[in-house]
Every structure is written in structure tokens, then in C-alpha cells.
Design a protein around this motif. Structure first.
Motif, PDB file in Angstrom:
ATOM      1  N   SER A  31      -0.124  -4.580  13.650  1.00 46.76           N
ATOM      2  CA  SER A  31       0.863  -3.501  13.563  1.00 46.76           C
ATOM      3  C   SER A  31       0.885  -2.889  12.177  1.00 46.76           C
ATOM      4  N   ILE A  61      -3.829  -1.158  13.554  1.00 47.08           N
ATOM      5  CA  ILE A  61      -5.010  -1.287  12.685  1.00 47.08           C
ATOM      6  C   ILE A  61      -5.988  -2.163  13.474  1.00 47.08           C
ATOM      7  N   ILE A  94      10.391  -6.111  11.095  1.00 48.81           N
ATOM      8  CA  ILE A  94      10.788  -5.955   9.694  1.00 48.81           C
ATOM      9  C   ILE A  94      12.303  -5.739   9.587  1.00 48.81           C
ATOM     10  N   VAL A 102       5.213   2.073  15.092  1.00 49.20           N
ATOM     11  CA  VAL A 102       3.967   1.506  14.564  1.00 49.20           C
ATOM     12  C   VAL A 102       2.746   2.140  15.229  1.00 49.20           C
ATOM     13  N   PRO A 144      -3.892  -8.629  -0.105  1.00 45.25           N
ATOM     14  CA  PRO A 144      -3.626  -9.876   0.627  1.00 45.25           C
ATOM     15  C   PRO A 144      -3.634  -9.685   2.144  1.00 45.25           C
ATOM     16  N   ASP A 145      -3.065  -8.572   2.597  1.00 41.75           N
ATOM     17  CA  ASP A 145      -3.022  -8.381   4.049  1.00 41.75           C
ATOM     18  C   ASP A 145      -4.433  -8.252   4.625  1.00 41.75           C
ATOM     19  N   GLN A 173       0.841  -1.199   0.000  1.00 44.23           N
ATOM     20  CA  GLN A 173       0.000   0.000   0.000  1.00 44.23           C
ATOM     21  C   GLN A 173       0.882   1.256   0.000  1.00 44.23           C
ATOM     22  N   GLU A 197      11.407  -2.903  15.086  1.00 44.73           N
ATOM     23  CA  GLU A 197      10.306  -3.797  14.704  1.00 44.73           C
ATOM     24  C   GLU A 197      10.829  -5.043  13.978  1.00 44.73           C
ATOM     25  N   GLN A 220       1.916  -8.845  10.256  1.00 46.11           N
ATOM     26  CA  GLN A 220       2.504  -9.453   9.069  1.00 46.11           C
ATOM     27  C   GLN A 220       4.021  -9.271   9.135  1.00 46.11           C
ATOM     28  N   VAL A 221       4.759 -10.369   9.041  1.00 47.39           N
ATOM     29  CA  VAL A 221       6.217 -10.276   8.940  1.00 47.39           C
ATOM     30  C   VAL A 221       6.631 -11.128   7.731  1.00 47.39           C
ATOM     31  N   LYS A 259      -8.472  -9.269  -6.792  1.00 40.77           N
ATOM     32  CA  LYS A 259      -8.366  -7.800  -6.717  1.00 40.77           C
ATOM     33  C   LYS A 259      -8.567  -7.314  -5.282  1.00 40.77           C
TER      34      LYS A 259
HETATM   35  N1  COA Z   1      -5.507  -5.993  -5.950  1.00 39.81           N
HETATM   36  C1  COA Z   1      -4.351  -6.597  -6.330  1.00 39.81           C
HETATM   37  N2  COA Z   1      -3.187  -6.509  -5.614  1.00 39.81           N
HETATM   38  C2  COA Z   1      -3.211  -5.786  -4.477  1.00 39.81           C
HETATM   39  C3  COA Z   1      -4.382  -5.138  -4.031  1.00 39.81           C
HETATM   40  C4  COA Z   1      -5.564  -5.275  -4.827  1.00 39.81           C
HETATM   41  N3  COA Z   1      -6.711  -4.687  -4.468  1.00 39.81           N
HETATM   42  N4  COA Z   1      -4.098  -4.503  -2.884  1.00 39.81           N
HETATM   43  C5  COA Z   1      -2.795  -4.731  -2.609  1.00 39.81           C
HETATM   44  N5  COA Z   1      -2.258  -5.488  -3.595  1.00 39.81           N
HETATM   45  C6  COA Z   1      -0.862  -5.925  -3.718  1.00 39.81           C
HETATM   46  C7  COA Z   1       0.104  -4.808  -3.381  1.00 39.81           C
HETATM   47  O1  COA Z   1       0.351  -4.009  -4.514  1.00 39.81           O
HETATM   48  C8  COA Z   1       1.322  -5.577  -2.921  1.00 39.81           C
HETATM   49  O2  COA Z   1       2.008  -6.045  -4.063  1.00 39.81           O
HETATM   50  P1  COA Z   1       3.542  -6.572  -3.986  1.00 39.81           P
HETATM   51  O3  COA Z   1       3.508  -7.934  -3.358  1.00 39.81           O
HETATM   52  O4  COA Z   1       3.930  -6.618  -5.404  1.00 39.81           O
HETATM   53  O5  COA Z   1       4.300  -5.554  -3.170  1.00 39.81           O
HETATM   54  C9  COA Z   1       0.739  -6.774  -2.230  1.00 39.81           C
HETATM   55  O6  COA Z   1      -0.582  -6.922  -2.746  1.00 39.81           O
HETATM   56  C10 COA Z   1       0.701  -6.629  -0.726  1.00 39.81           C
HETATM   57  O7  COA Z   1      -0.110  -5.534  -0.341  1.00 39.81           O
HETATM   58  P2  COA Z   1      -1.079  -5.620   0.926  1.00 39.81           P
HETATM   59  O8  COA Z   1      -1.378  -7.024   1.231  1.00 39.81           O
HETATM   60  O9  COA Z   1      -2.221  -4.709   0.718  1.00 39.81           O
HETATM   61  O10 COA Z   1      -0.285  -5.143   2.158  1.00 39.81           O
HETATM   62  P3  COA Z   1       1.022  -4.381   2.429  1.00 39.81           P
HETATM   63  O11 COA Z   1       2.176  -5.135   1.908  1.00 39.81           O
HETATM   64  O12 COA Z   1       0.870  -2.965   2.056  1.00 39.81           O
HETATM   65  O13 COA Z   1       1.057  -4.522   4.030  1.00 39.81           O
HETATM   66  C11 COA Z   1       0.805  -3.727   6.237  1.00 39.81           C
HETATM   67  C12 COA Z   1       0.139  -3.887   4.864  1.00 39.81           C
HETATM   68  C13 COA Z   1      -0.160  -3.086   7.191  1.00 39.81           C
HETATM   69  C14 COA Z   1       1.197  -5.090   6.778  1.00 39.81           C
HETATM   70  C15 COA Z   1       2.079  -2.845   6.039  1.00 39.81           C
HETATM   71  O14 COA Z   1       1.708  -1.562   5.604  1.00 39.81           O
HETATM   72  C16 COA Z   1       2.856  -2.659   7.298  1.00 39.81           C
HETATM   73  O15 COA Z   1       2.636  -1.733   8.042  1.00 39.81           O
HETATM   74  N6  COA Z   1       3.815  -3.544   7.559  1.00 39.81           N
HETATM   75  C17 COA Z   1       4.628  -3.499   8.743  1.00 39.81           C
HETATM   76  C18 COA Z   1       4.078  -4.424   9.769  1.00 39.81           C
HETATM   77  C19 COA Z   1       5.024  -4.572  10.902  1.00 39.81           C
HETATM   78  O16 COA Z   1       5.557  -3.616  11.414  1.00 39.81           O
HETATM   79  N7  COA Z   1       5.276  -5.823  11.292  1.00 39.81           N
HETATM   80  C20 COA Z   1       6.234  -6.134  12.288  1.00 39.81           C
HETATM   81  C21 COA Z   1       5.701  -5.923  13.638  1.00 39.81           C
HETATM   82  S1  COA Z   1       6.895  -6.374  14.823  1.00 39.81           S
END
Ligand code: COA
Length: 633
Positions: free
Chosen positions: A442, A456, A334, A453, A417-418, A148, A332, A545-546, A414
Motif C-alpha cells: 500500500s 506499489i 495509519i 491508497v 528502509p521501506d 519520501q 487506512e 508498512q504500518v 544510504k
Molecule cells: N538514505 C538514507 N535515509 C533514507 C533514504 C536513503 N536513501 N531513503 C529514505 N530514507 C529515510 C527517510 O528520510 C525516512 O526518514 P525518517 O525516519 O526520519 O522519516 C525514512 O528513511 C523512511 O523512509 P522510507 O523507508 O523510504 O519510506 P517512507 O517512510 O517514505 O514510506 C511508504 C514509504 C510507501 C510506506 C509510505 O509512503 C506510505 O505510503 N505509507 C502508507 C502505507 C499505508 O497506507 N499503510 C497502511 C495500509 S492499511
């Protein structure tokens, strides 16, 4: 590399990245009500709504606190950082293993003997030193957001804390010390734990860093020394596995002695701890390896072969059970993944080398850290061991790889995934308990200066509507109604995610308002004493998500006694879930949760597939019946 990237890579990120915003008060209060309405009883909600409206009324306490927060934002790089750090970690009195420290679990390594294990450890140590040089010289490539709102540069500050931090236990609150200048002052060292003994591994001799072969030889000496039963000292590391107040009290007893003070000082200033573990004696399944990383199997296995306060502990088991245990307060998961992947790529990319005597220097053996024990300290060691054993017996862990599909199938729908996975977790919980509960996911704030963080809150009203339709025994919902609810739930979750990663979530903001009221010595505002607020901060489902690009997975424990800690790693065609709960709680069972999760993921896939088939089927009255209709634009 773009001009912006260059600028940020050179450590200018604090000046380039924006500050975390303070959301408008009304927006947060409205969202708070929206988040809790469907999770509490109607009567309770009415009461909460009245309290929230009073708090947010013009000229009321909410406005005063908001004004103070805005002033704080102007003064600080990140207005929420200290508040959040104290609340999330430093004030928490629970033991670090299981309750706080996450772990990365490496694939099981095929060591033929202890020499193989030590070669792996030596290669890993060299990898740590290389990675640390990249950090110290600010050469790490700048992280850029994916998923995102992809493409924005991310704050790199968490990396600088990987090898420079130590969490000191305190009687009331802990202290996180970050020594960013450490490198230049004293020759650097690591601590190696072996058979519950701690050794000082100097990584520089005569102004020259040890090479891999020399490190291997030093590790061999450590192993030999640890086998000498006569010199063996009590397992002091177990004290760090205790509750934070208990460990702080024990530390006060230890520091009365000079030898103990010296040993503590060396551990507290090391780059990292390397734990050479004994074989754990149980089958190395994903679940068992996760358990071994989280608690070491207690005092009888490797639970005392640790120093839990240190931010990075690398575990190398003689049986091939390996991974990383992290103290979470400096960074974190990540960042821990990035470092772990660098190390694993280095290890798999370098073939085992036989040690050439010509390439090694004759170095003095590493020094064993000394401890002074007395009957009081002995009693403390036993008490800590008992409490760790209780934690070990209590952790109900289930690492589950869902093999049927992964991110690619979800993207084809569409959907994010998260968001889809979060909704599957809600469905699993609902199947187990017939209701939804306050959920934490997170969300990274690394788009901002010093960003950590926010939360959500995934148990949305839309998710509830969807899971109800999926579990309705009277089968009142058609597929198209269920599909609509799924899409609404995914949209609500995705919208929340975007709000959170752009600094517009509610949890940090509410925490900030509460903390400011404390600093002003105000009576605690009613909104924060309300039953709803307390319940909304009891995260029965704690998720994150990790993702990894190398085969490995992250795991951690639940954050409340009746909860689940669920970490997931979405891959193109499968998803790894590590689900943790406590056996002592009769409401939870990780196996039952995993079963419900598997069922739910399959049911949602079937729903998507049926809906796609229905969409491509021509209507019966259609003049082109029998011909496939073109999909897409
Ligand atoms: N249709 C098709 N593909 C889509 C889509 C849709 N509607 N929405 C999203 N996608 C794609 C994205 O483009 C992305 O593509 P990529 O794999 O090529 O990069 C993929 O799906 C993943 O996106 P999405 O699942 O929406 O989530 P994200 O990767 O943006 O993750 C969070 C969301 C909240 C997990 C992330 O923003 C975050 O904050 N991560 C950190 C979490 C963290 O700190 N963890 C450790 C805690 S200790």
C-alpha cells in the motif's frame, strides 16, 4: 503552524489539496507491461503485449475510456474513490475477520483482577471521547508527510470516518454509511460486549458526559449483568463474522422482528464497540495476541463477543490481551495507529485512580440489547459459528521481531528502509518458492483530496535479478555484482514508491478504465479478460508498512488462499513482522516464510558489511596502502 496548515486544519483540505491525477494512458500501459513481463511465461507475455498495444492504439477503446476518466476527474473530488472502495472492500464477499479487518495489538497488560481491566477500559473510553472531540471540532493537528517527499500536508478525511461509519452487509455488495452529522442529532452511546451480550452504554446523562469513575461503575454493572445466566441471550455477534452475503441474509431474517431492529439500530449508530473479553486461555505471545485480535478465538472463546461491521472495536481482555479491531473500508491503518497511540499514551500517562463516591452520580444500569430468536435464526447462528471456527483453525500466524537491525542500519547504507524491507520480502518469497509473484504494497495517496491508497508492485524485474544473484547455488555472482543488483532493486522500488504516492501508479488507473467501460455498458475490453491481468491481480504477497511510535503492532490476514499477508513495523533497531497465511494451503507456511525472511535479512546485512569493508580497503598497488582511506566527499 504555517498558514497552509491552519487552512487545512480548519477542514478546508478538499479545497487546498490537489486532486489525484489520471496518469497518461501510454505511461500506465508501458508500466503495466514492465511490471508483468518477468512474472509470466514468454508466450503469454507476447499475447499480452499485443492486446495492450491494441487497447492503447490511437483512436482505440483505451483512448475513449481515458477521455471519460479525465471528464470524471474534473467532476469529482477524487475520481477513483468510489471505484476503489467498491472493488477493494464493498464488493468483496469474504468474511471480515482475518480476510479484511486489520488489528492493532497492544502490549500485554498486567491486570491483577477484573477491576484493573475495567479501569483500563474506562480510561480508554474517556480517551476515545477526547479524541472524538478533537476530530469533531477539527482540532486534530494536520498530518504532514514523512519519509519520501516529506513535508506535504495530508488529507485528514479518514479521521472523520473513525467513529461515524458503519458497514452494512448486502446480498451483492455492502454499503458504507458515514454519518458526519450524527453527533449533533442524538445523545451519543457506545456498545459494550461482554460474554457475547451487548449493552448500551450512554455516555451522557442529564446533559453531562460521564466521567471516568462513572464509566468504570457502569462497566462493573455490565459485567455483573452479563453473568446472569437466566437473562443470557444467544451470541448474535457471531453473525457479523460470516461471509457478507450470509450475514446480509441473516440480517434480513433478524429485521422481521421489532426488538432485533431496535438492537441493530443502536449498534449501527454507536460511536464504537468495546469488547470486554474473557481470558483467552492460551499463552499471551505476540502471535497468540494477534490471533485473538483477528478472530477472537472463535465462538468458544471471544469470537462472538464482537460486532465486525463497526469501524472501531476496542478489545480489553480480562487477562490483559488488548487491542483494536477495525473495519477497513472507512480508513487506512495509519489513522488507526494515530488513534491507538493517542489512547495508549493517555492510559500509560494516567495512574490508576480509586473511585471517589463523591465524584459519581447514581446512574441507571446500562441496558442489555434484546434479540428475538427462532429456530431459523438459531440455525443461522450455528452455521456462522462453524464457518468462523473453520477460519480460526485455518489461520497460520507468525509474529516475528527481527532484532539484529532496523531502520538505522538501512539508512546508513544510504537506502530507503521501506524499499530495503520490501526487497527482503521478495528474497524470502523467492527462497520459499523459487519465483516471484504479484505483490501488493500500500502506498498512501493522502497528498490528494480524499486520497486512500494505490499499489506499489514490489516484484520488480530488478528485485528478481537481485534475489536470483543471492540464491544462485553455483555462486557465479561476486559481492560487487550482488551489491549492484541490490542498489538497482532499491532504486527501482524507491522510484515506484515515489510514482505511487504522487498518483502515477498503475492499479487505480487500470481499475478506473475497467469501471468506466462497465458504466458505458461496453463489452469488457480484452486487456481485462487477459490471463496476465487476472494473475497480476492475484496478490500472493500482500504487504504494508504500518509504523508505530508506541509499543504495539498491526496485523492482518492474507488476501488470497495461497498467499501471505505481511505487515511490518520498522523501528530504529528492530523490525516487527506479522506474517499470516492459511494452514489449508499446502504451498504456504508462515514459519517457513519467517525463517527465510530472517536468513535473507542477515545475508543482505552481511553483503552490505562485506561491500563496505571492500570499499574502504585500499587497492593493493595503492601508494598509500596500509592507511585508511577517507570515505565521503
Ligand atoms: N538514505 C538514507 N535515509 C533514507 C533514504 C536513503 N536513501 N531513503 C529514505 N530514507 C529515510 C527517510 O528520510 C525516512 O526518514 P525518517 O525516519 O526520519 O522519516 C525514512 O528513511 C523512511 O523512509 P522510507 O523507508 O523510504 O519510506 P517512507 O517512510 O517514505 O514510506 C511508504 C514509504 C510507501 C510506506 C509510505 O509512503 C506510505 O505510503 N505509507 C502508507 C502505507 C499505508 O497506507 N499503510 C497502511 C495500509 S492499511
Amino acid at each position: 503552524m504555517s498558514a497552509l496548515q491552519k487552512q487545512v486544519t480548519r477542514g478546508q483540505d478538499r479545497h487546498v489539496l490537489p486532486k489525484v491525477p489520471v496518469p497518461p494512458l501510454k505511461q500506465t500501459l508501458d508500466n503495466y507491461l514492465k511490471c508483468v513481463q518477468h512474472l509470466v511465461k514468454e508466450e503469454q507475455f507476447k499475447k499480452t503485449k499485443a492486446i495492450v498495444e491494441k487497447f492503447g492504439a490511437p483512436g482505440s477503446v483505451g483512448e475513449i475510456l481515458q477521455k471519460k476518466l479525465l471528464e470524471r476527474k474534473d467532476k469529482k473530488a477524487n475520481w477513483v474513490y468510489d471505484y476503489w472502495l467498491e472493488d477493494m472492500y464493498l464488493n468483496n464477499r469474504l468474511a471480515l475477520p482475518v480476510n479484511s479487518n486489520p488489528a492493532m495489538v497492544f502490549p500485554k497488560q498486567a491486570f491483577r483482577d477484573h477491576k484493573d481491566a475495567l479501569r483500563f477500559a474506562a480510561c480508554l473510553i474517556c480517551g476515545v471521547l477526547e479524541y472524538k472531540t478533537l476530530i469533531d471540532t477539527r482540532q486534530l493537528p494536520l498530518d504532514v508527510a514523512r519519509g519520501q517527499l516529506a513535508g506535504t500536508p495530508l488529507c485528514m478525511a479518514q479521521y472523520y470516518r473513525l467513529f461515524t461509519s458503519y458497514r452494512y452487509p448486502g446480498l451483492k455488495t455492502d454499503t458504507l454509511k458515514v454519518d458526519l452529522n450524527a453527533a449533533s442529532l442524538v445523545p451519543e452511546h457506545m456498545i459494550v460486549a461482554c460474554k457475547n451480550q451487548f449493552f448500551l452504554l450512554d455516555i451522557v446523562a442529564n446533559n453531562k458526559q460521564l466521567n471516568e469513575a462513572e464509566i468504570f461503575l457502569q462497566l462493573e454493572k455490565i459485567m455483573k449483568m452479563s453473568e446472569n445466566a437466566e437473562e443470557r441471550l444467544p451470541p448474535f455477534g457471531i453473525l457479523t463474522s460470516d461471509g457478507r452475503t450470509e450475514w446480509a441474509q441473516a440480517r434480513e431474517a433478524l429485521i422481521k422482528d421489532q426488538a432485533n431492529r431496535d438492537s441493530l439500530a443502536l449498534i449501527e449508530s454507536c460511536i464504537c464497540v468495546v469488547c470486554l473479553d474473557e481470558p483467552c486461555g492460551i499463552p499471551p505471545s505476540d502471535t497468540n495476541r494477534a490471533l485473538m485480535m483477528l478472530h477472537g478465538g472463535g465462538g468458544e472463546r471471544n469470537g462472538a463477543n464482537r460486532w465486525y461491521d463497526k469501524s472501531m472495536q476496542f478489545v480489553v481482555g480480562m487477562d490483559g490481551v488488548c487491542g483494536v479491531v477495525c473495519e477497513h473500508s472507512p480508513f487506512e491503518g495509519i489513522v488507526m495507529v494515530e488513534c491507538s497511540e493517542f489512547l495508549m499514551k493517555r492510559i500509560t500517562g494516567s495512574p490508576f485512580r480509586t473511585v471517589q463516591p463523591s465524584s459519581t452520580r447514581a446512574l441507571p444500569p446500562p441496558r442489555r440489547l434484546l434479540w428475538k430468536c427462532n429456530s431459523h435464526v438459531q440455525a443461522l447462528l450455528e452455521a456462522s459459528g462453524d464457518r468462523l471456527q473453520r477460519l480460526v483453525n485455518n489461520l497460520d500466524m507468525d509474529v516475528f521481531t527481527f532484532e539484529t537491525y532496523g531502520k538505522e542500519f538501512i539508512k546508513k547504507q544510504k537506502m530507503s528502509p521501506d524499499a530495503f524491507i520490501q526487497i527482503s520480502l521478495q528474497l524470502a518469497f523467492y527462497k520459499c518458492r523459487g519465483r516471484l509473484v504479484s505483490t501488493y504494497e500500500s502506498a498512501s495517496l493522502r497528498r490528494f483530496q480524499e486520497g486512500r491508497v494505490d499499489n506499489i508492485r514490489s516484484a520488480t524485474a530488478e528485485a528478481l535479478a537481485f534475489v536470483r544473484s543471492m540464491t544462485d547455488e553455483r555462486a557465479t555472482f561476486t559481492d560487487s555484482e550482488k551489491m549492484k543488483r541490490l542498489k538497482d532493486a532499491v532504486k527501482a522500488q524507491t522510484d515506484y514508491t515515489i510514482a505511487a504516492i504522487t498518483g502515477m501508479a498503475i492499479d487505480n488507473h487500470l481499475l478506473g478504465l475497467l469501471k468506466v467501460s462497465k458504466q458505458l455498458n461496453m463489452e469488457k475490453p480484452e486487456i481485462f479478460c487477459d490471463e496476465t491481468y487476472l494473475a497480476s491481480n492475484h496478490f500472493t504477497l500482500s504487504t504494508s508498512q504500518v509504523p508505530t511510535t508506541v509499543e504495539m503492532f498491526c496485523c492482518y490476514g492474507p488476501v488470497v488462499p495461497n498467499g501471505y499477508g505481511t505487515c511490518y513495523n520498522p523501528q530504529p533497531h528492530h523490525i516487527v513482522f506479522s506474517v499470516a497465511s492459511f494452514w489449508e494451503n499446502t504451498e504456504t507456511s508462515s514459519a517457513v516464510f519467517v525463517k527465510a525472511l530472517n536468513e535473507g535479512l542477515l545475508e543482505i546485512r552481511d553483503l552490505c558489511n562485506r561491500s563496505a569493508t571492500a570499499d574502504t580497503k585500499p587497492p593493493e598497488s595503492s601508494p598509500v596502502a596500509g592507511q585508511p582511506r577517507k570515505s565521503g566527499k
